[in-house]
Enzyme design. Sequence first.
Site, PDB file in Angstrom:
ATOM      1  N   SER A 115       0.762  -1.361   0.183  1.00  0.00           N
ATOM      2  CA  SER A 115      -0.047  -0.192   0.120  1.00  0.00           C
ATOM      3  C   SER A 115       0.986   1.331  -0.095  1.00  0.00           C
ATOM      4  O   SER A 115       0.157   2.361  -0.067  1.00  0.00           O
ATOM      5  CB  SER A 115      -0.802  -0.109   1.151  1.00  0.00           C
ATOM      6  N   ALA A 167     -10.729 -16.212   0.144  1.00  0.00           N
ATOM      7  CA  ALA A 167     -10.342 -17.781   0.118  1.00  0.00           C
ATOM      8  C   ALA A 167      -9.309 -17.860  -0.869  1.00  0.00           C
ATOM      9  O   ALA A 167      -8.251 -18.527  -0.554  1.00  0.00           O
ATOM     10  CB  ALA A 167     -11.450 -18.537  -0.285  1.00  0.00           C
TER      11      ALA A 167
END
Length: 376
Positions: free
Chosen positions: A92, A158
Amino acid sequence: MTYNGKAVRRAAAAVAVAGALTAGIAQPATAAGGRVHTATRAAMEQAVRSGELPGMIAATLDRKGSWSASVGVADTTTDQPRSTRERFRIGSVTKPFVATVVLQLQAEGRLDLDDTVERWLPGLVSGNGNDGSAITLRRLLNHTSGVFDYGDDPGMGAKLFTPAFLTRRYDTYSLEQLVRIALSHPPVFAPGTAYRYSNTNYLLAGMVVERVTGHPYGEEVERRIIRPLGLTGTSVPGTATDLPRPHARGYSKLFGGSATPLDVTELNPSMAGSAGEIVSTTADLTRFLSALLRGRLLPPAELEEMTAPGPHDSGGLGLGSGTLSCGVTVWGHDGGIHGSSTLALATRDGRHVLALNANADWFRDKLPLVEAEFCG
């Protein structure tokens, strides 16, 4: 990108994180340049030891010159020591680069921070209660848009935060594809009424840059920031799965999804896109942040907007700030992506800068290092 959404919290609660990478602890620290940053070097050694990290590198820039140091190993199988020349994924910390380009476009009169997303990306942010006409570009940059973070989507979680990542890490995603995953969920709050960090905001910002300029956001970052500042170790990789050399191996616990560290050095960074795909070095990050805060990349008005406190304690635009125990206020961003934890901070005048990286994504307690450098 920084993964801090509900998917990560669920995984962290479900998995007892154990195991260690201790090979780096026995390796001595090495340093070069400027004055001896004794407290910072000691904090690096302690962080590697207590956090059971493979290794760490750091670079600083201040009035007395530049300094860099390395601790621990780049590869736990060979015990190769880390090098301050290494390139790594910055996660980020990509966001300040993107925010800088958006603010440059405002300074050129090509967009306005109060433009709506609907103006530039008509029809995209809609459905499930999402409304691009109520979200301004400013709200994207300060995370007050309310747009759902695509990493919180159970299906995406997931793929990213469970051992299934090892078979999905080479998947390619477009910015629009990731945004549409986010927009399959309702907003987490009405635009402008609260603050919540969402990587989707910066995917949208990257798409706006492309719509305004006609070029992918990465090309604009290269043209406007990387080349003018001579950031020779910085790149926007797109879908390239390998890291440029030299680089360390990257180790991941899948943000709570794995009890033991996994080697995830190779991956397709399109899963992060304009929210977190850039590759850089500690030296380049200190140069970038110093140049940004000293006004080399933005006119005074735009730099003031970037560093002005936002509503709902949202911080600045692409930058956050905090005041340390010694009263020094620092500005910057941290970044986490599989196999890498990065931090880049500077004083508001850009004259004292710290950038560091651990080749492990479970490194969390960075405050002692920041205190050591800016207060120690």
